[in-house]
Design a protein around this motif. Structure first.
Motif, PDB file in Angstrom:
ATOM      1  N   GLU A 139       0.836  -1.215   0.000  1.00 29.60           N
ATOM      2  CA  GLU A 139       0.000   0.000   0.000  1.00 29.60           C
ATOM      3  C   GLU A 139       0.865   1.257   0.000  1.00 29.60           C
ATOM      4  OE1 GLU A 139      -3.294   0.314  -0.416  1.00 29.60           O
ATOM      5  OE2 GLU A 139      -3.400  -1.853  -0.640  1.00 29.60           O
ATOM      6  N   SER A 140       1.957   1.240   0.747  1.00 26.77           N
ATOM      7  CA  SER A 140       2.866   2.387   0.754  1.00 26.77           C
ATOM      8  C   SER A 140       3.515   2.570  -0.617  1.00 26.77           C
ATOM      9  CB  SER A 140       3.953   2.212   1.816  1.00 26.77           C
ATOM     10  OG  SER A 140       3.380   2.191   3.101  1.00 26.77           O
ATOM     11  N   GLY A 141       3.855   1.459  -1.272  1.00 27.33           N
ATOM     12  CA  GLY A 141       4.425   1.531  -2.616  1.00 27.33           C
ATOM     13  C   GLY A 141       3.447   2.111  -3.621  1.00 27.33           C
ATOM     14  N   ILE A 142       2.175   1.743  -3.483  1.00 26.89           N
ATOM     15  CA  ILE A 142       1.145   2.290  -4.378  1.00 26.89           C
ATOM     16  C   ILE A 142       0.973   3.787  -4.127  1.00 26.89           C
ATOM     17  CG2 ILE A 142      -1.339   2.256  -4.890  1.00 26.89           C
ATOM     18  CD1 ILE A 142      -1.202  -0.810  -4.485  1.00 26.89           C
ATOM     19  N   ALA A 143       0.913   4.174  -2.861  1.00 28.36           N
ATOM     20  CA  ALA A 143       0.793   5.600  -2.526  1.00 28.36           C
ATOM     21  C   ALA A 143       2.004   6.368  -3.034  1.00 28.36           C
ATOM     22  CB  ALA A 143       0.628   5.774  -1.021  1.00 28.36           C
ATOM     23  N   ALA A 144       3.197   5.793  -2.862  1.00 34.77           N
ATOM     24  CA  ALA A 144       4.417   6.444  -3.358  1.00 34.77           C
ATOM     25  C   ALA A 144       4.385   6.574  -4.875  1.00 34.77           C
ATOM     26  CB  ALA A 144       5.645   5.662  -2.913  1.00 34.77           C
ATOM     27  N   SER A 145       3.798   5.594  -5.552  1.00 31.44           N
ATOM     28  CA  SER A 145       3.709   5.672  -7.012  1.00 31.44           C
ATOM     29  C   SER A 145       2.868   6.866  -7.444  1.00 31.44           C
ATOM     30  CB  SER A 145       3.142   4.380  -7.600  1.00 31.44           C
ATOM     31  OG  SER A 145       1.744   4.268  -7.433  1.00 31.44           O
ATOM     32  N   VAL A 146       1.783   7.103  -6.736  1.00 31.49           N
ATOM     33  CA  VAL A 146       0.926   8.247  -7.070  1.00 31.49           C
ATOM     34  C   VAL A 146       1.700   9.547  -6.854  1.00 31.49           C
ATOM     35  CG1 VAL A 146      -1.235   9.447  -6.522  1.00 31.49           C
ATOM     36  CG2 VAL A 146      -1.175   6.944  -6.532  1.00 31.49           C
ATOM     37  N   LEU A 147       2.404   9.651  -5.735  1.00 33.02           N
ATOM     38  CA  LEU A 147       3.193  10.846  -5.436  1.00 33.02           C
ATOM     39  C   LEU A 147       4.296  11.055  -6.467  1.00 33.02           C
ATOM     40  CD1 LEU A 147       4.137  13.201  -3.617  1.00 33.02           C
ATOM     41  CD2 LEU A 147       5.430  11.520  -2.290  1.00 33.02           C
ATOM     42  N   VAL A 148       5.117  10.047  -6.702  1.00 33.18           N
ATOM     43  CA  VAL A 148       6.273  10.194  -7.590  1.00 33.18           C
ATOM     44  C   VAL A 148       5.846  10.411  -9.040  1.00 33.18           C
ATOM     45  CG1 VAL A 148       8.318   9.012  -8.515  1.00 33.18           C
ATOM     46  CG2 VAL A 148       7.820   8.924  -6.058  1.00 33.18           C
ATOM     47  N   LEU A 149       4.896   9.619  -9.528  1.00 33.60           N
ATOM     48  CA  LEU A 149       4.441   9.798 -10.909  1.00 33.60           C
ATOM     49  C   LEU A 149       3.791  11.163 -11.095  1.00 33.60           C
ATOM     50  CD1 LEU A 149       3.051   6.212 -11.550  1.00 33.60           C
ATOM     51  CD2 LEU A 149       5.092   7.224 -12.599  1.00 33.60           C
ATOM     52  N   GLY A 150       3.070  11.628 -10.079  1.00 38.47           N
ATOM     53  CA  GLY A 150       2.495  12.975 -10.139  1.00 38.47           C
ATOM     54  C   GLY A 150       3.573  14.043 -10.178  1.00 38.47           C
ATOM     55  N   MET A 151       4.611  13.872  -9.359  1.00 36.73           N
ATOM     56  CA  MET A 151       5.702  14.852  -9.345  1.00 36.73           C
ATOM     57  C   MET A 151       6.455  14.873 -10.672  1.00 36.73           C
ATOM     58  SD  MET A 151       7.181  14.392  -5.465  1.00 36.73           S
ATOM     59  CE  MET A 151       8.705  15.201  -5.876  1.00 36.73           C
ATOM     60  N   ILE A 152       6.729  13.697 -11.216  1.00 37.51           N
ATOM     61  CA  ILE A 152       7.427  13.624 -12.508  1.00 37.51           C
ATOM     62  C   ILE A 152       6.624  14.354 -13.575  1.00 37.51           C
ATOM     63  CG2 ILE A 152       8.052  12.034 -14.377  1.00 37.51           C
ATOM     64  CD1 ILE A 152       8.897  10.023 -12.170  1.00 37.51           C
ATOM     65  N   THR A 153       5.310  14.159 -13.567  1.00 35.92           N
ATOM     66  CA  THR A 153       4.432  14.811 -14.539  1.00 35.92           C
ATOM     67  C   THR A 153       4.344  16.313 -14.279  1.00 35.92           C
ATOM     68  OG1 THR A 153       3.156  12.766 -14.717  1.00 35.92           O
ATOM     69  CG2 THR A 153       2.126  14.762 -15.569  1.00 35.92           C
ATOM     70  N   ALA A 154       4.205  16.703 -13.018  1.00 34.75           N
ATOM     71  CA  ALA A 154       4.106  18.119 -12.672  1.00 34.75           C
ATOM     72  C   ALA A 154       5.360  18.885 -13.078  1.00 34.75           C
ATOM     73  CB  ALA A 154       3.851  18.291 -11.177  1.00 34.75           C
ATOM     74  N   LEU A 155       6.497  18.234 -12.955  1.00 35.71           N
ATOM     75  CA  LEU A 155       7.771  18.877 -13.288  1.00 35.71           C
ATOM     76  C   LEU A 155       8.186  18.639 -14.736  1.00 35.71           C
ATOM     77  CD1 LEU A 155       9.678  17.941 -10.008  1.00 35.71           C
ATOM     78  CD2 LEU A 155       8.661  20.167 -10.609  1.00 35.71           C
ATOM     79  N   SER A 156       7.384  17.894 -15.495  1.00 36.99           N
ATOM     80  CA  SER A 156       7.685  17.544 -16.892  1.00 36.99           C
ATOM     81  C   SER A 156       9.094  16.992 -17.034  1.00 36.99           C
ATOM     82  CB  SER A 156       7.516  18.753 -17.814  1.00 36.99           C
ATOM     83  OG  SER A 156       6.193  19.133 -17.913  1.00 36.99           O
ATOM     84  N   LEU A 157       9.468  16.070 -16.150  1.00 37.23           N
ATOM     85  CA  LEU A 157      10.827  15.525 -16.167  1.00 37.23           C
ATOM     86  C   LEU A 157      11.040  14.643 -17.398  1.00 37.23           C
ATOM     87  CD1 LEU A 157      11.435  14.549 -12.431  1.00 37.23           C
ATOM     88  CD2 LEU A 157      12.139  16.623 -13.649  1.00 37.23           C
ATOM     89  N   LYS A 158      12.161  14.824 -18.018  1.00 35.79           N
ATOM     90  CA  LYS A 158      12.567  14.002 -19.164  1.00 35.79           C
ATOM     91  C   LYS A 158      13.722  13.118 -18.695  1.00 35.79           C
ATOM     92  CE  LYS A 158      10.377  16.546 -22.469  1.00 35.79           C
ATOM     93  NZ  LYS A 158       8.968  16.479 -22.368  1.00 35.79           N
ATOM     94  N   LEU A 159      13.395  11.970 -18.159  1.00 39.00           N
ATOM     95  CA  LEU A 159      14.389  11.031 -17.663  1.00 39.00           C
ATOM     96  C   LEU A 159      14.888  10.158 -18.809  1.00 39.00           C
ATOM     97  CD1 LEU A 159      12.438   9.918 -14.461  1.00 39.00           C
ATOM     98  CD2 LEU A 159      14.150  11.733 -14.646  1.00 39.00           C
ATOM     99  N   SER A 160      16.036   9.533 -18.602  1.00 41.32           N
ATOM    100  CA  SER A 160      16.527   8.594 -19.615  1.00 41.32           C
ATOM    101  C   SER A 160      15.506   7.468 -19.777  1.00 41.32           C
ATOM    102  CB  SER A 160      17.878   8.025 -19.196  1.00 41.32           C
ATOM    103  OG  SER A 160      17.715   7.148 -18.097  1.00 41.32           O
ATOM    104  N   ALA A 161      15.546   6.818 -20.923  1.00 40.22           N
ATOM    105  CA  ALA A 161      14.602   5.721 -21.175  1.00 40.22           C
ATOM    106  C   ALA A 161      14.773   4.624 -20.131  1.00 40.22           C
ATOM    107  CB  ALA A 161      14.797   5.162 -22.574  1.00 40.22           C
ATOM    108  N   ARG A 162      16.015   4.296 -19.783  1.00 41.86           N
ATOM    109  CA  ARG A 162      16.250   3.230 -18.798  1.00 41.86           C
ATOM    110  C   ARG A 162      15.674   3.581 -17.440  1.00 41.86           C
ATOM    111  NH1 ARG A 162      22.356   0.905 -19.789  1.00 41.86           N
ATOM    112  NH2 ARG A 162      21.896   0.064 -21.843  1.00 41.86           N
ATOM    113  N   LEU A 163      15.934   4.794 -16.973  1.00 38.24           N
ATOM    114  CA  LEU A 163      15.424   5.200 -15.663  1.00 38.24           C
ATOM    115  C   LEU A 163      13.901   5.280 -15.684  1.00 38.24           C
ATOM    116  CD1 LEU A 163      15.913   6.041 -12.756  1.00 38.24           C
ATOM    117  CD2 LEU A 163      16.284   8.395 -13.572  1.00 38.24           C
ATOM    118  N   GLY A 164      13.348   5.836 -16.750  1.00 39.94           N
ATOM    119  CA  GLY A 164      11.894   5.922 -16.873  1.00 39.94           C
ATOM    120  C   GLY A 164      11.235   4.554 -16.853  1.00 39.94           C
TER     121      GLY A 164
END
Length: 193
Positions: free
Chosen positions: A92-117
């Motif tokens: 459950e913590s991993g799922i909640a963290a996924s919402v936070l992190v994926l939201g932050m990546i989208t909010a910041l329009s991060l362009k990560l490497s393909a491997r990291l993404g």
């Protein structure tokens, strides 16, 4: 802000504050329709899956397919793992963290490497798949249920991709605003798990 955009944002915010954990163990699980509805019953799944689509659209190119594919592939692995080993902690913590992190990546329009993404999408796909797999344990028509939640995941990824692509020309900041709302929802989910 144009009226349709404001209405969309208000609807999205209201969705975000609706009840959270209907998408986890203890609910009726049987067949395709239950699997199709599963990601829509808990906004944690819904927000993470839409965020993957938004993120993929922001990155463009081959990542439009890579990020959702990595998420879905590891969802299958996570579901299988839950069937074999149903006692993994911190899901459950991993799922909640996924919402936070994926939201932050989208909010910041991060362009990560393909491997990291791909690694990030895969990690979070595992958590979501594990939760789906716990639902399947002992379920009738488990295969149909799995097909249903995979189809719903594709639909939510595509919704994020479509919104991301459709807003590039006139509402370039909309995916970032949605990402911020998703991240805030993830922070709230983490505080309640």
């Amino acid at each position: 802000m144009k009226k349709p955009t404001a209405q969309f944002l208000i609807s999205f915010i209201l969705l975000g504050i609706s009840s959270a954990a209907f998408a986890h163990p203890g609910h009726d699980v049987s067949g395709l329709s239950a699997g199709l509805m599963h990601p829509f019953r808990g906004f944690d799944h819904l927000l993470a899956m839409v965020a993957v689509g938004l993120w993929a659209a922001q990155n463009g190119g081959r990542k439009i397919g890579l990020l959702p594919a990595a998420f879905m592939l590891m969802m299958v692995v996570g579901a299988k793992c839950a069937l074999m080993y149903p006692y993994l902690p911190l899901i459950e913590s991993g799922i909640a963290a996924s919402v936070l992190v994926l939201g932050m990546i989208t909010a910041l329009s991060l362009k990560l490497s393909a491997r990291l993404g791909v690694a990030i999408a895969a990690l979070f796909g595992f958590f979501h798949g594990y939760a789906h797999g716990l639902e399947m344990s002992g379920a009738t028509e488990a295969e149909a249920y799995a097909l249903g939640f995979l189809a719903a995941t594709v639909a939510l990824h595509l919704a994020g991709i479509v919104v991301g692509i459709a807003t590039r020309a006139r509402f370039v900041r909309l995916p970032q605003m949605l990402g911020a709302i998703i991240a805030a929802s993830g922070l709230w989910l983490l505080s309640t798990t």
